[in-house]
Design an enzyme around this catalytic site. Structure first.
Site, PDB file in Angstrom:
ATOM      1  N   ASP A 177     -46.026 -21.339  20.178  1.00 62.44           N
ATOM      2  CA  ASP A 177     -45.239 -20.886  19.035  1.00 62.44           C
ATOM      3  C   ASP A 177     -44.259 -22.014  18.717  1.00 62.44           C
ATOM      4  O   ASP A 177     -43.350 -22.294  19.496  1.00 62.44           O
ATOM      5  CB  ASP A 177     -44.495 -19.595  19.395  1.00 62.44           C
ATOM      6  CG  ASP A 177     -43.654 -19.080  18.216  1.00 62.44           C
ATOM      7  OD1 ASP A 177     -43.589 -19.764  17.181  1.00 62.44           O
ATOM      8  OD2 ASP A 177     -43.067 -17.990  18.355  1.00 62.44           O
TER       9      ASP A 177
ATOM     10  N   TRP B 236     -38.711 -14.130  22.232  1.00 64.62           N
ATOM     11  CA  TRP B 236     -38.333 -13.618  20.909  1.00 64.62           C
ATOM     12  C   TRP B 236     -38.771 -12.152  20.835  1.00 64.62           C
ATOM     13  O   TRP B 236     -39.923 -11.823  21.147  1.00 64.62           O
ATOM     14  CB  TRP B 236     -39.019 -14.462  19.835  1.00 64.62           C
ATOM     15  CG  TRP B 236     -38.764 -14.023  18.424  1.00 64.62           C
ATOM     16  CD1 TRP B 236     -37.568 -13.695  17.866  1.00 64.62           C
ATOM     17  CD2 TRP B 236     -39.751 -13.863  17.393  1.00 64.62           C
ATOM     18  NE1 TRP B 236     -37.736 -13.363  16.543  1.00 64.62           N
ATOM     19  CE2 TRP B 236     -39.064 -13.448  16.228  1.00 64.62           C
ATOM     20  CE3 TRP B 236     -41.134 -14.051  17.328  1.00 64.62           C
ATOM     21  CZ2 TRP B 236     -39.724 -13.211  15.017  1.00 64.62           C
ATOM     22  CZ3 TRP B 236     -41.785 -13.811  16.134  1.00 64.62           C
ATOM     23  CH2 TRP B 236     -41.088 -13.397  14.989  1.00 64.62           C
TER      24      TRP B 236
ATOM     25  N   LYS C 108     -37.219 -22.814   9.611  1.00 64.05           N
ATOM     26  CA  LYS C 108     -35.994 -23.495  10.072  1.00 64.05           C
ATOM     27  C   LYS C 108     -35.988 -24.966   9.680  1.00 64.05           C
ATOM     28  O   LYS C 108     -35.014 -25.463   9.139  1.00 64.05           O
ATOM     29  CB  LYS C 108     -35.844 -23.403  11.588  1.00 64.05           C
ATOM     30  CG  LYS C 108     -36.389 -22.147  12.229  1.00 64.05           C
ATOM     31  CD  LYS C 108     -35.445 -20.991  12.102  1.00 64.05           C
ATOM     32  CE  LYS C 108     -36.211 -19.709  12.350  1.00 64.05           C
ATOM     33  NZ  LYS C 108     -35.494 -18.671  12.969  1.00 64.05           N
TER      34      LYS C 108
HETATM   35  N1  PGU Z   1     -41.114 -17.521  16.691  1.00 61.15           N
HETATM   36  C1  PGU Z   1     -39.896 -17.664  17.185  1.00 61.15           C
HETATM   37  C2  PGU Z   1     -39.739 -18.158  18.582  1.00 61.15           C
HETATM   38  C3  PGU Z   1     -38.774 -17.366  16.394  1.00 61.15           C
HETATM   39  O1  PGU Z   1     -37.567 -17.519  16.907  1.00 61.15           O
HETATM   40  C4  PGU Z   1     -38.954 -16.896  15.080  1.00 61.15           C
HETATM   41  C5  PGU Z   1     -37.785 -16.532  14.212  1.00 61.15           C
HETATM   42  C6  PGU Z   1     -40.270 -16.791  14.607  1.00 61.15           C
HETATM   43  C7  PGU Z   1     -41.321 -17.103  15.434  1.00 61.15           C
HETATM   44  C8  PGU Z   1     -40.592 -16.304  13.233  1.00 61.15           C
HETATM   45  O2  PGU Z   1     -40.095 -17.026  12.229  1.00 61.15           O
HETATM   46  P1  PGU Z   1     -40.649 -16.961  10.756  1.00 61.15           P
HETATM   47  O3  PGU Z   1     -39.485 -16.695   9.908  1.00 61.15           O
HETATM   48  O4  PGU Z   1     -41.673 -15.888  10.688  1.00 61.15           O
HETATM   49  O5  PGU Z   1     -41.241 -18.300  10.533  1.00 61.15           O
HETATM   50  N2  PGU Z   1     -36.692 -15.995  14.857  1.00 61.15           N
HETATM   51  C9  PGU Z   1     -35.358 -15.974  14.277  1.00 61.15           C
HETATM   52  C10 PGU Z   1     -35.328 -15.405  12.863  1.00 61.15           C
HETATM   53  C11 PGU Z   1     -35.122 -13.943  12.717  1.00 61.15           C
HETATM   54  C12 PGU Z   1     -36.303 -13.147  13.174  1.00 61.15           C
HETATM   55  O6  PGU Z   1     -36.190 -12.516  14.239  1.00 61.15           O
HETATM   56  O7  PGU Z   1     -37.360 -13.196  12.509  1.00 61.15           O
HETATM   57  C13 PGU Z   1     -34.414 -15.310  15.251  1.00 61.15           C
HETATM   58  O8  PGU Z   1     -33.247 -15.152  14.892  1.00 61.15           O
HETATM   59  O9  PGU Z   1     -34.810 -15.035  16.385  1.00 61.15           O
END
Ligand code: PGU
Length: 457
Positions: free
Chosen positions: A267, A186, A303
């Site tokens: 995570d 990510w 999510k």
């Molecule tokens: N960890 C991972 C692996 C994730 O994909 C995301 C969110 C998070 C943590 C953080 O999510 P929180 O909203 O803070 O609980 N990834 C999504 C959402 C958009 C972003 O980048 O924050 C994504 O599209 O990759």
């Protein structure tokens, strides 16, 4: 008439952020202001606040948009009626609309109607009920670590905030400051951990040739990591690849991590989204807790409960004894207090209400499974549509990968082509959010992929 503003033209932003040409512009601006204002000196002058170069922030360089959230910014500006946002990992219904779960709506209504509730500050560590229930959700209701009080859990600002607090705690109190992240990962991970004070290194994870796991590379890289290093692991539904180790592979990873005294930091942003089962998706974490060793887990309810904007999450640290756990918690409070003082009450109250009531919990799991199943069906539909078009290449990874994303293998030129010609928005690494797709939009996406791979090499 507006009062004049006092302006210092040599900004402290000059040296750190501006280019030489920006600095020349600043000097020119200074001369300009001075020449037109007999009262002005080079250090402190009066000027109208309207001209852009009058600002003490005039030297600030525009930052690029975020690679993920910036996709939504670009999408919002596109007037096309056929535009499609597959960038951000956020669930959409078959109608392409954001979803608030029925169970969440109902609980929210109950909370609003309960006049005995107030808006007092909650403790630095968050709602106690929420923390206990979150630990049970990830570790299992019969987890010995939870029963023995060896786990400290604090409420966090969703997954991101929980990772950040965990990272900062480790930077302050753990003897090893290096964290190994999978390649790719990510996009926010390296920034979160670097700013938390850790030094970021990479371990191999994904093999583009197979569009699967580079298991040998992973084992090799973790074997050569210095003893004690922190290892970030995606608990399930790896972002962006959708590639997870099998349970047997997890067991081998566990043995290696424990034998080298590495510290696992999970995570868990997608519990329930990979398989549709909260317990199945927590298996890798539970495997590590069962050996009695220590670890960290950041949980997100963005999510799996659709609480994206409520920012609800938790950080748990599993320790060897309850005494250590309580001392760890006392230090977590010192990390949190100067950062945001205490977390928000609303989202955590919703989660706690759902987790503590058997009926609401069951209702949630049904709605969660429906979301996971819809994503799985989108995978099949997209795969079938590409096969039907005879699109060159092997697309079986679309149905092999799991979770919210498909890592298509499309390159950045092909992605730009799809955005420019088909108004389809996705991250430049070729990741598409399957949760943003619907039966109605699958043909449009399949047409775009077909055109991209046949016309853009
Ligand atoms: N960890 C991972 C692996 C994730 O994909 C995301 C969110 C998070 C943590 C953080 O999510 P929180 O909203 O803070 O609980 N990834 C999504 C959402 C958009 C972003 O980048 O924050 C994504 O599209 O990759």
């Amino acid at each position: 008439m507006r009062p004049p503003v006092i302006l210092k033209t040599t900004s402290f932003f000059d040296s750190s952020y501006s280019s030489p040409s920006d600095r020349r512009l600043s000097t020119l601006a200074n001369h300009f202001v001075c020449a037109h204002n007999p009262m002005a000196s080079h250090d402190s002058i009066s000027a109208s606040p309207t001209a852009a170069f009058d600002s003490v922030f005039a030297q600030i360089v525009r930052a690029p948009e975020d690679p993920i959230l910036g996709v939504t910014v670009a999408y919002n500006k596109d007037p096309s009626p056929v535009k499609l946002n597959l960038g951000v990992g956020a669930y959409r219904t078959e109608e392409g609309k954001p979803l608030v779960l029925n169970v969440v709506r109902r609980v929210e209504q109950q909370l609003v109607n309960d006049v005995s509730r107030n808006k007092e500050y909650i403790p630095i560590t968050g709602l106690a009920d929420f923390n206990k229930l979150s630990a049970k959700l990830i570790f299992g209701s019969d987890s010995p670590a939870v029963q023995e009080n060896r786990v400290t859990t604090v409420q966090g600002l969703s997954g991101t905030g929980s990772l950040r607090v965990g990272g900062e705690f480790l930077a302050k109190h753990y003897h090893q400051r290096t964290i190994y992240l999978p390649t790719p990962t990510w996009g926010n991970h390296p920034k979160v951990f670097t700013l938390a004070g850790l030094s970021v290194k990479a371990y191999r994870y994904y093999a583009p040739s197979t569009r699967g796991l580079d298991f040998e590379g992973l084992l090799e890289d973790l074997s050569s990591a210095p003893s004690g290093s922190i290892v970030l692991l995606h608990a399930c539904a790896h972002n962006p690849t959708g590639v997870d180790p099998t349970l047997e592979q997890w067991e081998q990873i566990r043995q290696l991590i424990r034998s080298k005294a590495l510290l696992p930091f999970f995570d868990s942003a997608y519990q329930g989204f990979a398989s549709g089962s909260l317990d199945a998706d927590a298996q890798p974490v539970r495997l590590f807790v069962a050996d009695g060793g220590e670890l960290l887990v950041a949980q997100s309810y963005a999510k799996n409960m659709g609480l994206y904007g409520e920012r609800v999450g938790a950080l748990s640290i599993v320790c060897k004894s309850s005494d250590v756990a309580s001392r760890v918690e006392s230090q977590l409070k010192l990390v949190i207090r100067p950062m945001y003082s205490s977390p928000p009450i609303h989202g955590a109250s919703i989660v706690a209400a759902i987790l503590k009531d058997g009926n609401l919990y069951n209702e949630w799991t049904i709605e969660l499974k429906a979301m996971a199943d819809r994503i799985i069906s989108m995978r099949q539909q997209l795969f079938d549509a590409l096969v039907a078009r005879g699109t060159p290449g092997d697309w079986s990874h679309i149905i092999r990968q799991i979770g919210m994303f498909t890592f298509t293998g499309l390159n950045s030129e092909q992605v730009s082509f799809m955005t420019n010609e088909y108004h389809i928005y996705m991250t430049s690494d070729g990741r598409i959010s399957m949760a943003g797709l619907s039966s109605k939009t699958v043909p449009h996406l399949a047409d775009a992929i077909h055109a991209a791979v046949t016309r853009v090499v």
